[in-house]
Design a protein around this motif. Sequence first.
Motif, PDB file in Angstrom:
ATOM      1  N   ILE A   1       0.525  -0.893  -0.374  1.00 19.12           N
ATOM      2  CA  ILE A   1       0.182  -0.027  -0.052  1.00 19.12           C
ATOM      3  C   ILE A   1       0.700   1.398  -0.305  1.00 19.12           C
ATOM      4  CG2 ILE A   1      -2.016  -1.128   1.374  1.00 19.12           C
ATOM      5  CD1 ILE A   1      -0.719  -0.135   3.759  1.00 19.12           C
ATOM      6  N   VAL A   2       1.900   1.707  -0.406  1.00 14.24           N
ATOM      7  CA  VAL A   2       3.086   2.828  -0.382  1.00 14.24           C
ATOM      8  C   VAL A   2       2.514   3.223  -1.262  1.00 14.24           C
ATOM      9  CG1 VAL A   2       5.112   1.261  -0.825  1.00 14.24           C
ATOM     10  CG2 VAL A   2       5.660   2.873   0.696  1.00 14.24           C
ATOM     11  N   PRO A   3       2.831   5.111  -0.998  1.00 17.25           N
ATOM     12  CA  PRO A   3       2.155   5.390  -2.419  1.00 17.25           C
ATOM     13  C   PRO A   3       3.140   5.735  -3.050  1.00 17.25           C
ATOM     14  CG  PRO A   3       1.839   6.104   0.228  1.00 17.25           C
ATOM     15  CD  PRO A   3       2.669   5.234   0.184  1.00 17.25           C
ATOM     16  N   GLY A   4       4.307   5.064  -2.475  1.00 14.13           N
ATOM     17  CA  GLY A   4       5.744   5.595  -3.092  1.00 14.13           C
ATOM     18  C   GLY A   4       5.753   4.882  -4.625  1.00 14.13           C
ATOM     19  N   TYR A   5       5.021   3.160  -4.394  1.00 16.27           N
ATOM     20  CA  TYR A   5       4.924   2.137  -5.258  1.00 16.27           C
ATOM     21  C   TYR A   5       3.895   2.454  -6.119  1.00 16.27           C
ATOM     22  CZ  TYR A   5       4.558  -2.501  -7.703  1.00 16.27           C
ATOM     23  OH  TYR A   5       4.563  -3.052  -8.600  1.00 16.27           O
ATOM     24  N   ILE A   6       2.622   2.668  -4.905  1.00 18.85           N
ATOM     25  CA  ILE A   6       1.012   2.808  -6.126  1.00 18.85           C
ATOM     26  C   ILE A   6       1.338   4.223  -6.755  1.00 18.85           C
ATOM     27  CG2 ILE A   6      -1.308   3.815  -5.513  1.00 18.85           C
ATOM     28  CD1 ILE A   6      -1.126   1.778  -3.074  1.00 18.85           C
ATOM     29  N   SER A   7       2.018   4.996  -6.755  1.00 17.49           N
ATOM     30  CA  SER A   7       1.860   5.866  -7.749  1.00 17.49           C
ATOM     31  C   SER A   7       2.253   5.387  -9.874  1.00 17.49           C
ATOM     32  CB  SER A   7       3.537   7.387  -7.596  1.00 17.49           C
ATOM     33  OG  SER A   7       4.583   6.372  -7.436  1.00 17.49           O
ATOM     34  N   ARG A   8       3.094   4.851  -9.164  1.00 20.14           N
ATOM     35  CA  ARG A   8       3.433   3.788 -10.797  1.00 20.14           C
ATOM     36  C   ARG A   8       2.561   2.633 -11.126  1.00 20.14           C
ATOM     37  NH1 ARG A   8       6.859   5.948 -14.387  1.00 20.14           N
ATOM     38  NH2 ARG A   8       7.636   8.009 -13.214  1.00 20.14           N
ATOM     39  N   SER A   9       1.865   1.863  -9.943  1.00 22.68           N
ATOM     40  CA  SER A   9       1.112   0.949 -10.357  1.00 22.68           C
ATOM     41  C   SER A   9      -0.351   0.693 -10.122  1.00 22.68           C
ATOM     42  CB  SER A   9       2.053   0.239  -9.340  1.00 22.68           C
ATOM     43  OG  SER A   9       1.597   0.215  -8.027  1.00 22.68           O
TER      44      SER A   9
END
Lengths: 775, 444
Positions: free
Chosen positions: A158-166
């Motif tokens: 759920i970390v936004p740093g990864y969600i931003s690209r996925s």
Amino acid sequence: MPVAYPLPKDLSPATVANTASLLRIVALALISGAAIASRLFAVVNFESIIHEFDPWFNYRATKVLAEKGFYEFWNWFDPTAWYPLGRVVGGTIYPGLMATSGVIYSFLHAINLPVDIRNICVMLAPGFSALTAWATYMFTKELKDESAGLLAAAFMGIVPGYISRSVAGSYDNEAIAIFLLMFTFYAWIKALKQGSAFFGTVAAVFYFYMVAAWGGYAFITNMIPLHSLVLILMGRYTNRLYVAYSSWYAIGTLSSMQVPFVGFQPVSTSEHMGALGVFGLLQIIAFSQLIHSHLPSKQFKTVVLGSVISIGLLGTAAIVTLTVRGSIAPWTGRFYSMWDTGYAKKYIPIIASVSEHQPTAWPSFFMDLQFLIFLFPAGVVYCFKQLRDEHLFVIIYAVVASYFAGVMVRLMLTLTPIVCVTAAVALSELLDTYIDPQEPDASAEVADVAAPSDNASAATPSKKVKKAAAAASAAPSNPISDLVNANAPAKTKKASKSRGIFGLDTRIAVIFNTTMMLLFFVAHCTWVTSSAYSSPSVVLASTNPDGSQHIIDDFREAYYWLRQNTAEDAVVMSWWDYGYQIAGMADRPTLVDNNTWNNTHIATVGKAMSSSEEVAYPILRKHDVDYILIIFGGLIGYSGDDINKFLWMVRIAQGVWPDEIQEPNYFTPQGDYRIDDQASQAMKDSLMYKMSYYRFSDLFGGQQATDRVRNQAVPKVGPTLDYIEEAYTSENWIVRIYAVKKEDPLGRDLKSANAFAEGKKRKRTKPMTRRRAII
Amino acid sequence: MLALWSLLLPLAGLAGLVHAKSSSGDSVLVVLEPGLPKEDFSVFFSNLKEQGYDLTFRAPKEVTPKVIEDDIPAFAHVILFAPESKAYAADITPQSLVTLLSEKTNLLVAVGPKTTPLTSLASEFSLILPTPNTPLISHFPKRDTPATVIPIEVASNSLLTAGTPPVWFSGVSYALGNNPLLVPILAAPAESFASDSTEDSGADALVDASEKGGEGLWAGSATSVVTGFQTKDGSRVTWVGSVTLFSDEFAHKALPNGKASGNEQFAKDVAAWTFQEKSVLRIESVSHHHVNGTSTPDFYTTNDEIVYSVKVSKYDPKTSSWKPCTCRSDIQLEFTMLDPHVRTTLVADPSDPGSYTASFRAPDRHGVFKFVIDYKRKGWSSLQSSTTVPVVPPRHDGYPRFLSAAWPYYAGAISTSVGFVVFSALFLAGDVRDVKKGKGLKHE
């Protein structure tokens, strides 16, 4: 041995182990579910649509792959991109993403599930994020234990740093690349730990998949050799390292060369030389070790050492010579821009003009990682305390990725997994300490070092699981043995603790605090995901005064206008940002697009946009341009419009035509970038300015026209156009399309033709002098 | 009934001889100003009628019939014989005449020494008219007419019938700008100049201009009296400096040497060119294929041998039909991507009349290329064609499979493979023997 809270005593170790294992599976399943669900905001809030810019190309390429098969895709030459140069698509892309979707598509159709290719593309990233969470779990498990792994998986999910690209619809290479990155690293660590050629091969296969999927594979190409080099320098060379590295490098490099876009790069560019050098170094060391084991003579050892060093120096010299002679390509500009953040702006403006290539601002670290960024150093310290081979890997990864994340916003993505891993390790260590029911023996202060976390519990994030897991670790040490241990503390240091927590109050305080932090983290992630990272950027949303959502759909409106109302081979010129979208949604040839491979062609477009109409017209005719599309946000305050990007167009054009386009001409004498009455003449004459503000002031019906992005008053008398004419303007004026006029049938320039059509009288001319006067 | 017969009989009789029609339509609107009765131009008009044109007459200020209605031109050709009209009905403006041209209507325009709306239109065609009321004057050759009525020798010109006798002319000359679309038809005589014919006040200005090196001087054979103009859309305009050139009076007027003037023939020739009877070419079809193939492919591969052919036909006014044209030998083909990569002459195919063929090798450069024909010759209608075709790199299996230059690599790969097999075999065999040995020892 005192315990802080009672534990059930009638549980067999097998039951505990089975329960823990079941709970782990359930937890992982729930984490996967959460990872997928939180990425669906984009679909729920908007619709199942491809986002942003690059995904539109990937989607289009995937359609070709699904329709025509792999070989046609491989040989695909796209005549509509980079008109008239065309683009050899098969040889200039990383096909991993499209191939993945293609395989899924074929599989689903083979089992008679006729899923639309678009939905596969939209849902691919969330699906792979679940796999990423699992890979992170496996990776972290190798570092500490399962409980840390579960925490890391939950963070990663759920970390936004990864969600931003996925998020759903963000159909980009990064969607699958992060999973591949984590799994390759996991396989590498596993191979290194076990000295396993099998896991080395697994790492190589996933490395190949990564190479086929993302240009960021160079990160792995350099991380693994760097790790190996550090191990060698620390004197930790083992046969395990030799086996793991050799099997990974040989198979990985050979297979990566099968990707057409990569080709011979692994043996001919500087970026890949590190891996080759470490491979050579390992061979030399292994050979010297072999000789050493057979010939133990001390003199011989020095001879071998000397020859090893000289061979190493010779190899390095050879690489340097080859680089100087040009056989090995030197570092690329993109590489230099990693070390000198001002480099790109000076020499390669086209790279610097991309917003995601800008240095990262501090708030975005908190935005993307929230409290993980504070736990990150603690986790690294934990790694230092352990300092096994895999911990070294994490430390190197942490250092390198922190630096890169500071240089470029988009590289926040590579930092995110390691932050999740280290933060999970730190948090898990904290929870281990505070949940562990054993209390330290106050009398036994003799014990020296704190026990390493061998007896760490298999705690899981859910409280119930933690209790059970704690019980699992506590169960074997029943009170009787505890008593025995307490009487003889020197005998077994392991069981009794000299350090620990007394009582329940501190435990509850700390655990409550930690739980709250975790809860806030979840809330933060949800909020960031829903509000910041789920916008498709093709569709904009604003809020009405009554709180309801208002959709601004100008982009699709304009692209569909192009699709419906223009000839199929009508060439559309726009700034390169919109190339993929025009190709994907409007299906029209474009001059330049987001695959910024030809700087001159982009500079040509930049020149046309920043020159006056008279200068731009021949360029437009030469490139058969029929329509020009620009983005204008001045009416509704959309700040990412072309006037704000205009200086980059000028800069890029200036790089190619320094005599004709000069950036300072577009500023006022005071050095301001203005669009109002004080705007410089070059600015007012430029095609981009004219197209943006053409008829803009008419809209205000005599009132003062104001540009809401730049907060400047627009001149009352707007620009006039002679060589192009307005063809279409979308509802909120975000997209404006202009048609390029045909040449005048009478051979006049269009400016005088227009003047004539408006009834203006031409100045009388006289016959030209054909001979000189005789004086 | 009798009138009909009188009209039909000569038509039927002449059909086999001179019956001709334009390639773009037969309807002609003649705008005649009130001062010019159409009886004065009966030779010219009856010639047109004989050729099959359908003439409609109208005064400049009349409202009907309109030349253009709802942006659709009502006539295929328009003759503007109104050199003195200062005012027209609303549908005839310089702007609407340009619109007519872009809608493929042809114009025959007569101008005179007076300033009219057409004077400003002429400058749009790069014609530089002299100051008002300065007609063309020539005192040579010696004759009994006023100095403004000049017999002009007709230089040989592909648009005109060869051997046309000199024509009588009375009107203005104009200088030509450097517009490449202009087609000079008849130049003013070398001895002529433009000046005020009634009073001598203009003489000083004339002398001044000539002393300045000719700036502002309308004189000599550099000025023109009849000029064609072919627009980029293919329509044609002819600017005539004198409406009387077409008149019965000049047609019947004998030349100073006593012979008949060439006005009638000249007027016919000018009308024939203007109304798209003469020198009209068009491209019937283009095709391209591989040297060894016949079908048109969707794309070519780099270095392919390509055959391009084009069929050109010419309008034959005698039979009102398009005939294959083998009359051109200088048509060129360009294979262009931004710049021409190949430029070659299209050679007439003797076996197939009207067909021109070029064969060439595609450049070693992929991209979106165009076959471009851009044929422009003065007086001829231009030929333009552009066919887009992508040229792609070879397919993955389109490259040569085995290269002799790569033998070191093949040898390396083969020797490594063989070495690996041999090594594995020896290693495995050796291992088995060792184990057996050990086992044997144990047993002992």
